[in-house]
Design a protein around this motif. Structure first.
Motif, PDB file in Angstrom:
ATOM      1  N   THR A   1       5.207  11.804   8.110  1.00  0.00           N
ATOM      2  CA  THR A   1       6.235  13.370   7.602  1.00  0.00           C
ATOM      3  C   THR A   1       6.682  12.818   6.638  1.00  0.00           C
ATOM      4  OG1 THR A   1       5.587  14.580   9.346  1.00  0.00           O
ATOM      5  CG2 THR A   1       6.963  15.876   7.813  1.00  0.00           C
ATOM      6  N   ILE A   2       7.047  13.570   5.910  1.00  0.00           N
ATOM      7  CA  ILE A   2       7.452  12.370   4.401  1.00  0.00           C
ATOM      8  C   ILE A   2       8.705  13.892   3.982  1.00  0.00           C
ATOM      9  CG2 ILE A   2       6.981  13.137   2.289  1.00  0.00           C
ATOM     10  CD1 ILE A   2       7.835  10.518   0.629  1.00  0.00           C
ATOM     11  N   SER A   3       9.569  14.299   4.007  1.00  0.00           N
ATOM     12  CA  SER A   3      11.224  14.553   3.089  1.00  0.00           C
ATOM     13  C   SER A   3      12.409  14.736   2.968  1.00  0.00           C
ATOM     14  CB  SER A   3      11.278  16.034   5.000  1.00  0.00           C
ATOM     15  OG  SER A   3      12.294  15.080   5.650  1.00  0.00           O
ATOM     16  N   ARG A   4      12.707  15.804   1.790  1.00  0.00           N
ATOM     17  CA  ARG A   4      14.219  15.164   1.183  1.00  0.00           C
ATOM     18  C   ARG A   4      15.091  15.932   1.724  1.00  0.00           C
ATOM     19  NH1 ARG A   4      12.160  13.691  -4.635  1.00  0.00           N
ATOM     20  NH2 ARG A   4      14.109  13.926  -5.266  1.00  0.00           N
ATOM     21  N   ASP A   5      16.172  15.670   1.509  1.00  0.00           N
ATOM     22  CA  ASP A   5      17.382  16.219   1.553  1.00  0.00           C
ATOM     23  C   ASP A   5      18.565  15.921   0.104  1.00  0.00           C
ATOM     24  OD1 ASP A   5      19.928  18.387   2.325  1.00  0.00           O
ATOM     25  OD2 ASP A   5      19.643  17.695   4.286  1.00  0.00           O
TER      26      ASP A   5
ATOM     27  N   ARG B   1       2.503  10.370  -7.814  1.00  0.00           N
ATOM     28  CA  ARG B   1       0.954  10.070  -8.177  1.00  0.00           C
ATOM     29  C   ARG B   1       1.098   9.290  -6.714  1.00  0.00           C
ATOM     30  NH1 ARG B   1       0.628   5.337 -12.324  1.00  0.00           N
ATOM     31  NH2 ARG B   1      -1.185   4.713 -11.623  1.00  0.00           N
ATOM     32  N   PRO B   2      -0.250  10.027  -5.962  1.00  0.00           N
ATOM     33  CA  PRO B   2      -0.048   9.290  -4.729  1.00  0.00           C
ATOM     34  C   PRO B   2      -1.069   7.455  -4.482  1.00  0.00           C
ATOM     35  CG  PRO B   2      -2.036  10.304  -5.104  1.00  0.00           C
ATOM     36  CD  PRO B   2      -0.986  10.714  -6.530  1.00  0.00           C
ATOM     37  N   ALA B   3      -0.663   7.180  -5.439  1.00  0.00           N
ATOM     38  CA  ALA B   3      -0.977   4.732  -5.384  1.00  0.00           C
ATOM     39  C   ALA B   3       0.074   4.032  -6.169  1.00  0.00           C
ATOM     40  CB  ALA B   3      -2.207   4.944  -6.415  1.00  0.00           C
ATOM     41  N   VAL B   4      -0.058   2.916  -5.586  1.00  0.00           N
ATOM     42  CA  VAL B   4       0.817   2.129  -5.709  1.00  0.00           C
ATOM     43  C   VAL B   4       0.642   1.797  -7.396  1.00  0.00           C
ATOM     44  CG1 VAL B   4       1.515  -0.305  -5.781  1.00  0.00           C
ATOM     45  CG2 VAL B   4       1.106   1.161  -3.865  1.00  0.00           C
TER      46      VAL B   4
ATOM     47  N   GLU C   1       0.441  -1.322   0.083  1.00  0.00           N
ATOM     48  CA  GLU C   1       0.018   0.264   0.220  1.00  0.00           C
ATOM     49  C   GLU C   1       0.728   1.528   0.153  1.00  0.00           C
ATOM     50  OE1 GLU C   1      -2.656   0.426   3.621  1.00  0.00           O
ATOM     51  OE2 GLU C   1      -0.733  -0.124   4.947  1.00  0.00           O
ATOM     52  N   PHE C   2       0.203   2.253  -0.839  1.00  0.00           N
ATOM     53  CA  PHE C   2       0.991   3.593  -1.010  1.00  0.00           C
ATOM     54  C   PHE C   2       1.469   3.867   0.501  1.00  0.00           C
ATOM     55  CE2 PHE C   2       2.156   8.004  -2.470  1.00  0.00           C
ATOM     56  CZ  PHE C   2       1.334   8.599  -1.683  1.00  0.00           C
ATOM     57  N   VAL C   3       1.802   5.024   0.974  1.00  0.00           N
ATOM     58  CA  VAL C   3       2.351   5.542   2.443  1.00  0.00           C
ATOM     59  C   VAL C   3       2.451   7.018   2.185  1.00  0.00           C
ATOM     60  CG1 VAL C   3       3.630   5.838   4.193  1.00  0.00           C
ATOM     61  CG2 VAL C   3       3.113   3.062   3.408  1.00  0.00           C
ATOM     62  N   ALA C   4       3.736   7.391   1.414  1.00  0.00           N
ATOM     63  CA  ALA C   4       3.553   9.118   1.102  1.00  0.00           C
ATOM     64  C   ALA C   4       3.710   8.854   0.105  1.00  0.00           C
ATOM     65  CB  ALA C   4       4.357   9.331   2.047  1.00  0.00           C
ATOM     66  N   ALA C   5       4.435  10.145  -0.733  1.00  0.00           N
ATOM     67  CA  ALA C   5       5.197  10.248  -1.650  1.00  0.00           C
ATOM     68  C   ALA C   5       5.493  12.198  -1.340  1.00  0.00           C
ATOM     69  CB  ALA C   5       4.503  10.251  -2.989  1.00  0.00           C
ATOM     70  N   ILE C   6       6.983  12.593  -2.511  1.00  0.00           N
ATOM     71  CA  ILE C   6       7.132  13.377  -2.531  1.00  0.00           C
ATOM     72  C   ILE C   6       8.250  13.901  -3.361  1.00  0.00           C
ATOM     73  CG2 ILE C   6       9.458  13.007  -1.921  1.00  0.00           C
ATOM     74  CD1 ILE C   6       9.369  15.439  -0.212  1.00  0.00           C
ATOM     75  N   ASN C   7       7.183  14.800  -4.218  1.00  0.00           N
ATOM     76  CA  ASN C   7       7.992  15.332  -5.687  1.00  0.00           C
ATOM     77  C   ASN C   7       9.565  15.722  -5.709  1.00  0.00           C
ATOM     78  OD1 ASN C   7       8.029  18.046  -4.756  1.00  0.00           O
ATOM     79  ND2 ASN C   7       7.616  18.935  -6.891  1.00  0.00           N
ATOM     80  N   TRP C   8       9.828  15.802  -6.575  1.00  0.00           N
ATOM     81  CA  TRP C   8      11.579  16.081  -6.956  1.00  0.00           C
ATOM     82  C   TRP C   8      12.061  17.139  -6.207  1.00  0.00           C
ATOM     83  CZ3 TRP C   8      14.189  20.067  -8.700  1.00  0.00           C
ATOM     84  CH2 TRP C   8      12.653  21.388  -9.229  1.00  0.00           C
ATOM     85  N   SER C   9      11.616  18.691  -5.582  1.00  0.00           N
ATOM     86  CA  SER C   9      11.986  19.472  -4.770  1.00  0.00           C
ATOM     87  C   SER C   9      11.738  19.416  -3.733  1.00  0.00           C
ATOM     88  CB  SER C   9      11.575  20.487  -5.701  1.00  0.00           C
ATOM     89  OG  SER C   9       9.805  21.075  -5.549  1.00  0.00           O
ATOM     90  N   GLY C  10      10.320  18.786  -3.193  1.00  0.00           N
ATOM     91  CA  GLY C  10      10.158  18.365  -1.625  1.00  0.00           C
ATOM     92  C   GLY C  10       8.574  19.779  -1.805  1.00  0.00           C
ATOM     93  N   ALA C  11       8.299  19.767  -3.469  1.00  0.00           N
ATOM     94  CA  ALA C  11       7.256  21.602  -2.664  1.00  0.00           C
ATOM     95  C   ALA C  11       5.635  20.533  -2.360  1.00  0.00           C
ATOM     96  CB  ALA C  11       7.803  22.893  -3.651  1.00  0.00           C
ATOM     97  N   THR C  12       6.074  19.132  -3.132  1.00  0.00           N
ATOM     98  CA  THR C  12       4.465  18.402  -3.132  1.00  0.00           C
ATOM     99  C   THR C  12       4.860  17.300  -2.088  1.00  0.00           C
ATOM    100  OG1 THR C  12       4.125  19.721  -5.406  1.00  0.00           O
ATOM    101  CG2 THR C  12       3.047  17.621  -4.375  1.00  0.00           C
ATOM    102  N   SER C  13       3.363  16.971  -1.508  1.00  0.00           N
ATOM    103  CA  SER C  13       3.456  15.313  -1.094  1.00  0.00           C
ATOM    104  C   SER C  13       2.418  15.317  -0.929  1.00  0.00           C
ATOM    105  CB  SER C  13       4.272  15.809   0.101  1.00  0.00           C
ATOM    106  OG  SER C  13       4.230  17.242   1.267  1.00  0.00           O
TER     107      SER C  13
END
Length: 124
Positions: A68-72, A105-108, A45-57
């Protein structure tokens, strides 16, 4: 791109864990990153997703407000901070990547790359 998930473990209900997904091999900002999980006997199952820049989750309803999903991008790493953990969060957690030309996409779905899983066990 190669993905390496880590940070899983055993925690009591109500506790916290932070998972990491470290990437190597390609330009990290060329990818959206997602976290997924699979419990024994259940579908992934899908849990979380974040776009390449971190601006959208995006988050699954079951974890919204707790995870909380985040990226560095400087460290080529995506994190999943998991708070207020519940027994039903017990699963193997995977990170996966999609090339940025694909929509977030917020899905598997058929991700471009998968990492190996890390086990999270929440005791009640």
């Amino acid at each position: 791109v190669q993905l390496q998930a880590s940070g899983g473990g055993l925690v009591q209900a109500g506790g916290s864990l932070r998972l990491s997904c470290a990437a190597s091999g390609r330009t990290f900002t060329a990818y959206h990153i997602s976290w997924l999980r699979q419990a024994p006997g259940k579908e992934r199952e899908f849990v979380a997703a974040i776009n390449w820049s971190g601006a959208t989750s995006y988050y699954a309803d079951s974890v919204k407000g707790r995870f909380t999903i985040s990226r560095d991008n400087a460290k080529n790493t995506v994190y999943l901070q998991m708070n207020s953990l519940k027994a039903e969060d017990t699963a193997v957690y995977y990170c996966a990547a999609d090339i940025v030309t694909r929509p977030l996409r917020p899905a598997v779905h058929d991700y471009d790359y998968w990492g190996q899983g890390t086990q999270v066990t929440v005791s009640s």
